[in-house]
Design a protein around this motif. Sequence first.
Motif, PDB file in Angstrom:
ATOM      1  N   ALA A  35       0.848  -1.197   0.000  1.00  0.00           N
ATOM      2  CA  ALA A  35       0.000   0.000   0.000  1.00  0.00           C
ATOM      3  C   ALA A  35       0.884   1.248   0.000  1.00  0.00           C
ATOM      4  CB  ALA A  35      -0.926  -0.007   1.213  1.00  0.00           C
ATOM      5  N   TYR A  36       0.279   2.362  -0.337  1.00  0.00           N
ATOM      6  CA  TYR A  36       1.020   3.614  -0.408  1.00  0.00           C
ATOM      7  C   TYR A  36       0.717   4.508   0.793  1.00  0.00           C
ATOM      8  CZ  TYR A  36       1.911   2.301  -5.228  1.00  0.00           C
ATOM      9  OH  TYR A  36       2.296   1.630  -6.358  1.00  0.00           O
ATOM     10  N   ARG A  56       9.596   2.329   0.719  1.00  0.00           N
ATOM     11  CA  ARG A  56      10.508   2.778  -0.326  1.00  0.00           C
ATOM     12  C   ARG A  56       9.886   3.981  -1.011  1.00  0.00           C
ATOM     13  NH1 ARG A  56      10.569   0.058  -6.151  1.00  0.00           N
ATOM     14  NH2 ARG A  56       8.348  -0.238  -6.462  1.00  0.00           N
ATOM     15  N   VAL A  57      10.725   4.924  -1.351  1.00  0.00           N
ATOM     16  CA  VAL A  57      10.307   6.083  -2.122  1.00  0.00           C
ATOM     17  C   VAL A  57      10.696   5.766  -3.557  1.00  0.00           C
ATOM     18  CG1 VAL A  57      10.611   8.554  -2.462  1.00  0.00           C
ATOM     19  CG2 VAL A  57      10.621   7.590  -0.142  1.00  0.00           C
ATOM     20  N   ARG A  69      14.224   5.154  -5.150  1.00  0.00           N
ATOM     21  CA  ARG A  69      15.133   6.264  -4.851  1.00  0.00           C
ATOM     22  C   ARG A  69      15.825   6.043  -3.515  1.00  0.00           C
ATOM     23  NH1 ARG A  69      12.833  11.381  -4.505  1.00  0.00           N
ATOM     24  NH2 ARG A  69      14.972  12.093  -4.461  1.00  0.00           N
ATOM     25  N   TYR A  70      15.066   5.626  -2.503  1.00  0.00           N
ATOM     26  CA  TYR A  70      15.664   5.321  -1.202  1.00  0.00           C
ATOM     27  C   TYR A  70      14.647   4.592  -0.332  1.00  0.00           C
ATOM     28  CZ  TYR A  70      13.431   9.791   0.101  1.00  0.00           C
ATOM     29  OH  TYR A  70      12.548  10.817   0.288  1.00  0.00           O
ATOM     30  N   TYR A  93       6.020   8.018  -5.258  1.00  0.00           N
ATOM     31  CA  TYR A  93       5.218   7.164  -4.394  1.00  0.00           C
ATOM     32  C   TYR A  93       6.027   6.806  -3.150  1.00  0.00           C
ATOM     33  CZ  TYR A  93       2.187   6.377  -8.432  1.00  0.00           C
ATOM     34  OH  TYR A  93       1.343   6.539  -9.489  1.00  0.00           O
ATOM     35  N   ILE A  94       5.329   6.636  -2.039  1.00  0.00           N
ATOM     36  CA  ILE A  94       5.937   6.079  -0.838  1.00  0.00           C
ATOM     37  C   ILE A  94       5.171   4.793  -0.557  1.00  0.00           C
ATOM     38  CG2 ILE A  94       6.483   6.374   1.593  1.00  0.00           C
ATOM     39  CD1 ILE A  94       6.538   9.419   1.102  1.00  0.00           C
ATOM     40  N   GLU A  95       5.822   3.677  -0.848  1.00  0.00           N
ATOM     41  CA  GLU A  95       5.192   2.356  -0.801  1.00  0.00           C
ATOM     42  C   GLU A  95       5.715   1.551   0.383  1.00  0.00           C
ATOM     43  OE1 GLU A  95       4.950  -1.699  -3.547  1.00  0.00           O
ATOM     44  OE2 GLU A  95       6.153  -0.009  -4.219  1.00  0.00           O
ATOM     45  N   ALA A  96       4.811   0.862   1.064  1.00  0.00           N
ATOM     46  CA  ALA A  96       5.203  -0.017   2.163  1.00  0.00           C
ATOM     47  C   ALA A  96       5.810  -1.292   1.572  1.00  0.00           C
ATOM     48  CB  ALA A  96       4.016  -0.349   3.042  1.00  0.00           C
ATOM     49  N   VAL A  97       7.064  -1.541   1.883  1.00  0.00           N
ATOM     50  CA  VAL A  97       7.756  -2.752   1.422  1.00  0.00           C
ATOM     51  C   VAL A  97       7.378  -3.923   2.328  1.00  0.00           C
ATOM     52  CG1 VAL A  97      10.034  -3.801   1.040  1.00  0.00           C
ATOM     53  CG2 VAL A  97       9.657  -1.397   0.483  1.00  0.00           C
TER      54      VAL A  97
END
Length: 189
Positions: A35-36, A56-57, A69-70, A93-97
């Motif tokens: 999810a984001y 992760r971004v 990206r990081y 996006y900021i995604e939950a790994v």
Amino acid sequence: MQELITYLLQFGYLDVPQCELILSKARWKSVAKGAYFSEAGKISREIGYVTDGVFRVCYYDKTGDGFTRYFVYENRFVVDMNSFRDELPSAEYIEAVTDCQVLAFSKEDFTELSSVIPGWHDIFFKITSYVLENKLRYTSNMLVQDAQTRYLHFLEHYPGLSNRVPLSMLASYLGITPSSLSRIRKSIR
């Protein structure tokens, strides 16, 4: 929640009532794997302090390939700061790994804290500067290092993180193919 206060105190002074106010504004938020927390094209409306998990971004190209990206993990803030601060659509996006837990602050609560806690802006300026310096230092090193050196540097600076993120995301972050990363991992074992 005490980890949040301990982290903030590294960057400035807060008295007990200010710490209590900060904690009263924080709310627990779960973000499921995949999810984001924040999405490209949308305005970021909250900032989160990661208590458990890895984000992760990233961004996606026209063909749908993702580029990391990081990573953001425990005891760090997760936010697209430009989108959050300036109320502009996010470019990434900021995604939950992994499944993640964050202490989240809404834009309204964050702004209120800024108006009632005299050092709040300075604390976040110092946090932002610290994070930016580290990113720039790491990025400039990556430009001149070969793939194996980049991977070894990652292992040294982010111990244990390589076991928590998928190989494809780590390879994307390092700027190499997953098969190259597999070969590097096998060669250094």
